[in-house]
Motif scaffolding. Sequence first.
Motif, short mmCIF file in Angstrom:
data_model
loop_
_atom_site.label_atom_id
_atom_site.label_comp_id
_atom_site.label_asym_id
_atom_site.label_seq_id
_atom_site.Cartn_x
_atom_site.Cartn_y
_atom_site.Cartn_z
N GLY A 1 -13.85 15.19 7.51
CA GLY A 1 -15.14 15.66 7.98
C GLY A 1 -15.26 17.16 7.80
O GLY A 1 -14.28 17.90 8.00
N LEU A 2 -16.45 17.63 7.40
CA LEU A 2 -16.67 19.05 7.17
C LEU A 2 -17.57 19.64 8.25
O LEU A 2 -18.31 18.94 8.93
N GLU A 3 -17.51 20.96 8.38
CA GLU A 3 -18.27 21.64 9.42
C GLU A 3 -19.78 21.54 9.22
O GLU A 3 -20.54 21.73 10.18
N ASP A 4 -20.23 21.21 8.01
CA ASP A 4 -21.66 21.08 7.78
C ASP A 4 -22.17 19.67 8.04
O ASP A 4 -23.32 19.36 7.77
N GLY A 5 -21.30 18.80 8.57
CA GLY A 5 -21.71 17.44 8.91
C GLY A 5 -21.42 16.41 7.84
O GLY A 5 -21.51 15.20 8.09
N ARG A 6 -21.09 16.83 6.63
CA ARG A 6 -20.77 15.88 5.56
C ARG A 6 -19.34 15.36 5.71
O ARG A 6 -18.52 15.96 6.40
N SER A 7 -19.06 14.27 5.02
CA SER A 7 -17.70 13.72 4.97
C SER A 7 -17.28 13.58 3.51
O SER A 7 -18.09 13.24 2.65
N LEU A 8 -16.02 13.85 3.26
CA LEU A 8 -15.44 13.66 1.93
C LEU A 8 -14.48 12.49 1.98
O LEU A 8 -13.76 12.30 2.96
N THR A 9 -14.48 11.69 0.91
CA THR A 9 -13.62 10.51 0.85
C THR A 9 -12.59 10.68 -0.24
O THR A 9 -12.91 11.04 -1.37
N TYR A 10 -11.34 10.42 0.12
CA TYR A 10 -10.23 10.48 -0.82
C TYR A 10 -9.51 9.13 -0.83
O TYR A 10 -9.62 8.35 0.13
N GLU A 11 -8.79 8.86 -1.91
CA GLU A 11 -7.95 7.66 -2.00
C GLU A 11 -6.51 8.08 -2.21
O GLU A 11 -6.21 8.90 -3.08
N VAL A 12 -5.61 7.51 -1.41
CA VAL A 12 -4.20 7.87 -1.50
C VAL A 12 -3.63 7.43 -2.84
O VAL A 12 -3.77 6.26 -3.24
N SER A 13 -3.00 8.35 -3.52
CA SER A 13 -2.38 8.05 -4.81
C SER A 13 -0.86 8.04 -4.73
O SER A 13 -0.19 7.47 -5.61
N ASP A 14 -0.30 8.64 -3.67
CA ASP A 14 1.16 8.73 -3.59
C ASP A 14 1.56 9.14 -2.18
O ASP A 14 0.89 9.97 -1.56
N VAL A 15 2.63 8.53 -1.68
CA VAL A 15 3.26 8.96 -0.42
C VAL A 15 4.76 8.93 -0.64
O VAL A 15 5.30 7.90 -1.07
N ASP B 1 13.71 15.67 5.45
CA ASP B 1 12.65 15.57 4.45
C ASP B 1 11.31 16.08 4.98
O ASP B 1 11.13 16.29 6.18
N ASN B 2 10.38 16.24 4.06
CA ASN B 2 8.96 16.28 4.36
C ASN B 2 8.33 15.00 3.84
O ASN B 2 8.72 14.49 2.78
N VAL B 3 7.38 14.45 4.58
CA VAL B 3 6.56 13.36 4.08
C VAL B 3 5.31 14.00 3.48
O VAL B 3 4.60 14.74 4.15
N VAL B 4 5.07 13.74 2.21
CA VAL B 4 3.95 14.34 1.48
C VAL B 4 3.04 13.24 1.00
O VAL B 4 3.40 12.41 0.15
N LEU B 5 1.82 13.20 1.53
CA LEU B 5 0.79 12.27 1.08
C LEU B 5 -0.15 13.00 0.13
O LEU B 5 -0.63 14.09 0.47
N THR B 6 -0.40 12.41 -1.01
CA THR B 6 -1.35 12.97 -1.98
C THR B 6 -2.53 12.03 -2.09
O THR B 6 -2.37 10.81 -2.23
N ALA B 7 -3.73 12.59 -1.99
CA ALA B 7 -4.95 11.79 -2.11
C ALA B 7 -5.90 12.46 -3.08
O ALA B 7 -6.01 13.70 -3.12
N LEU B 8 -6.62 11.63 -3.85
CA LEU B 8 -7.55 12.13 -4.88
C LEU B 8 -8.98 11.87 -4.45
O LEU B 8 -9.29 10.85 -3.83
N PRO B 9 -9.89 12.79 -4.76
CA PRO B 9 -11.29 12.61 -4.35
C PRO B 9 -11.93 11.42 -5.04
O PRO B 9 -11.66 11.13 -6.21
N LEU B 10 -12.80 10.73 -4.31
CA LEU B 10 -13.57 9.62 -4.89
C LEU B 10 -14.98 10.08 -5.25
O LEU B 10 -15.49 11.05 -4.68
#
Length: 236
Positions: A173-187, A227-236
């Motif tokens: 969610g963004l401060e201007d009220g919009r939402s961005l959607t991503y899809e997980v590509s790697d964890v 370790d670190n857990v690193v999630l990568t997500a790409l914009p839809l």
Amino acid sequence: MHSRRPALAAAILASVLLTGCAQADVPADPAPAITAPVPAPTVPADDAGSQVPSAAPATETAPPTPPPARPTAVADVPVQQADAALQPRDPEPVSLAIAGTDISVKVVDVGIEDNDAMEIPDSFYEAGWYRYGPSPGAEKGNAVIAAHVDSLTEVMPFAQLKDVAVGTIVTVGLEDGRSLTYEVSDVRNVPKATLNGSEIFKRDGAHELKVITCGGEWLAEEGDYEDNVVLTALPL
């Protein structure tokens, strides 16, 4: 949340340490008083501040037992020239939700501690977005969000990050009220000794969202997770 970013007249550089971790004895209250410092790019004093906590007054009594060491993970960030006054910014993120998990948290923008460490929100129900890097929705580079994983007494929402499946939807969610959607590509779990900070914090190339916490084995002798857990997500 910081209202505005001052211009950075000098290079932002050096090693950023990602912690989304905490192994400290804290109350069960959802706003524990824990700070997990993260060595981060240095900035001019008018942005990150220059005050250093003063030393405690001398005393004849024995000093208190120090708290457990904070988990850390070194990640090198390449030197970058930056002038925020000349670079328009995307709206800042204010929330993060990962489908199928309990990860639905407020996001606050974080900067740099007095000890040149990246700030991490004290609350386990907040995540920090590194405001000196790209924003979610930027045209290029990685937006980095990090949070604590647990305490000695509780497992927190970000403990589920390691089990998120590829294809899962992430909503920012963004401060201007919009939402961005991503899809997980790697964890993946990345050993902290080999974590590539230049890749995590890169400011060019295709835009990605990186969500990070700690994971793997707790190394008591080092006061850190392996370790670190690193999630990568790409914009839809």
